[in-house]
Design a protein around this motif. Structure first.
Motif, PDB file in Angstrom:
ATOM      1  N   ASP A 147       0.816  -1.022   0.216  1.00  0.00           N
ATOM      2  CA  ASP A 147      -0.043  -0.288   0.214  1.00  0.00           C
ATOM      3  C   ASP A 147       1.576   1.243   0.058  1.00  0.00           C
ATOM      4  O   ASP A 147       1.879   1.503   1.133  1.00  0.00           O
TER       5      ASP A 147
ATOM      6  N   PRO B  14      -3.061   5.961  -2.154  1.00  0.00           N
ATOM      7  CA  PRO B  14      -4.286   4.836  -2.648  1.00  0.00           C
ATOM      8  C   PRO B  14      -4.027   4.189  -3.475  1.00  0.00           C
ATOM      9  O   PRO B  14      -5.719   3.340  -3.732  1.00  0.00           O
ATOM     10  N   HIS B  15      -2.809   4.016  -3.457  1.00  0.00           N
ATOM     11  CA  HIS B  15      -2.919   2.825  -4.452  1.00  0.00           C
ATOM     12  C   HIS B  15      -2.315   1.682  -3.715  1.00  0.00           C
ATOM     13  O   HIS B  15      -1.705   1.343  -2.595  1.00  0.00           O
ATOM     14  N   HIS B  16      -2.674   0.421  -4.345  1.00  0.00           N
ATOM     15  CA  HIS B  16      -3.375  -0.822  -3.607  1.00  0.00           C
ATOM     16  C   HIS B  16      -2.541  -2.024  -4.889  1.00  0.00           C
ATOM     17  O   HIS B  16      -2.641  -2.003  -5.653  1.00  0.00           O
TER      18      HIS B  16
ATOM     19  N   THR C 204      -4.376  -2.276  -7.517  1.00  0.00           N
ATOM     20  CA  THR C 204      -5.510  -0.775  -7.617  1.00  0.00           C
ATOM     21  C   THR C 204      -4.758   1.102  -7.710  1.00  0.00           C
ATOM     22  O   THR C 204      -4.205   0.792  -7.426  1.00  0.00           O
ATOM     23  N   TYR C 205      -4.404   1.059  -8.778  1.00  0.00           N
ATOM     24  CA  TYR C 205      -3.713   2.634  -9.286  1.00  0.00           C
ATOM     25  C   TYR C 205      -4.942   3.480  -9.201  1.00  0.00           C
ATOM     26  O   TYR C 205      -5.692   3.613  -9.959  1.00  0.00           O
ATOM     27  N   VAL C 206      -4.853   4.629  -8.536  1.00  0.00           N
ATOM     28  CA  VAL C 206      -5.670   5.906  -8.415  1.00  0.00           C
ATOM     29  C   VAL C 206      -4.655   6.990  -8.962  1.00  0.00           C
ATOM     30  O   VAL C 206      -3.482   7.382  -8.039  1.00  0.00           O
ATOM     31  N   PRO C 207      -4.837   7.512  -9.697  1.00  0.00           N
ATOM     32  CA  PRO C 207      -3.899   9.029 -10.448  1.00  0.00           C
ATOM     33  C   PRO C 207      -4.364  10.043  -9.740  1.00  0.00           C
ATOM     34  O   PRO C 207      -5.226  10.237  -9.401  1.00  0.00           O
ATOM     35  N   THR C 208      -3.001  10.242  -9.534  1.00  0.00           N
ATOM     36  CA  THR C 208      -3.476  12.060  -9.324  1.00  0.00           C
ATOM     37  C   THR C 208      -3.911  12.851  -9.584  1.00  0.00           C
ATOM     38  O   THR C 208      -4.380  12.253 -10.984  1.00  0.00           O
TER      39      THR C 208
ATOM     40  N   THR D  13      -2.386  13.752 -13.102  1.00  0.00           N
ATOM     41  CA  THR D  13      -2.067  12.567 -13.496  1.00  0.00           C
ATOM     42  C   THR D  13      -3.890  12.594 -14.493  1.00  0.00           C
ATOM     43  O   THR D  13      -3.765  12.761 -16.645  1.00  0.00           O
ATOM     44  N   ALA D  14      -4.507  12.780 -14.158  1.00  0.00           N
ATOM     45  CA  ALA D  14      -5.806  13.351 -14.527  1.00  0.00           C
ATOM     46  C   ALA D  14      -5.414  14.180 -15.551  1.00  0.00           C
ATOM     47  O   ALA D  14      -7.228  14.352 -16.248  1.00  0.00           O
TER      48      ALA D  14
END
Length: 199
Positions: free
Chosen positions: A155, A158-160, A184-188, A191-192
């Motif tokens: 972890d 937010p990435h797992h 699970t990758y949550v873009p910053t 990045t978005a």
């Protein structure tokens, strides 16, 4: 003749007793030497111990604390209970590894921590704290690499991720997940926004 016997008998008995004592002492020394020559037998046990490593300039690079330590001469092995290893280096994030049991060889240059292990890399260079949970971790203190073939959960903010086996390199700040990777990758926000501008 009787006088000679009276005089010689105590001398003979004294020599026999001396020879017996010498033989027993030699046997005892041989037993002790055999025990000392067995490199797998513990030769030191410590309640609560601290093992520190320093570089050539005398700067502390790591500290290993354990509730108990047992030493054997084979490969200069230390066995630990409740180990906590903290690695520090200027310009690099602090890495802390805790587990239930552990072992080090070759004067603490290689450490194996096992049974419910957690590795934490402190937040660094704008990155969130990295937390790895696994069954065991091998750590090479010279190369600053940690690796395992066991299942791992990672972890970071937010990435797992989940995988089987990993190599973490603190020098170049990389984490390589070996196989069966689920992530699970949550873009910053940046990045978005970059992705939206490209459309």
């Amino acid at each position: 003749m009787r006088n000679l016997t009276i005089w010689a008998l105590p001398l003979v008995l004294l020599l026999l007793i001396g020879a017996l004592i010498w033989g027993l002492s030699r046997a005892a020394i041989d037993v002790v030497m055999q025990k000392e020559s067995d490199p797998t037998q513990p030769d030191m046990h410590i309640k609560y111990g601290v093992l520190q490593r320093f570089d050539e300039q005398g700067i502390k690079r790591s500290e290993l604390i354990a509730s108990e330590m047992t030493h054997t001469r084979e490969q200069d092995t230390l066995l630990f209970s409740q180990p906590k290893l903290v690695q520090t280096e200027a310009g690099k994030p602090t890495v802390t590894v805790v587990g239930v049991r552990g072992k080090s060889i070759f004067k603490g240059s290689q450490v194996w921590i096992y049974d419910d292990v957690e590795l934490r890399r402190a937040p660094f260079d704008g990155q969130a704290e990295l937390i790895l949970r696994t069954r065991d971790i091998w750590i090479d203190q010279q190369s600053q690499q940690a690796h395992s073939e066991a299942s791992v959960v990672a972890d970071m903010g937010p990435h797992h991720a989940q995988a089987v086996g990993f190599i973490a390199d603190n020098k170049v700040q990389t984490l390589f997940l070996k196989s069966q990777v689920k992530m699970t990758y949550v873009p910053t926000a940046r990045t978005a926004l970059t992705g939206a501008a490209a459309q």
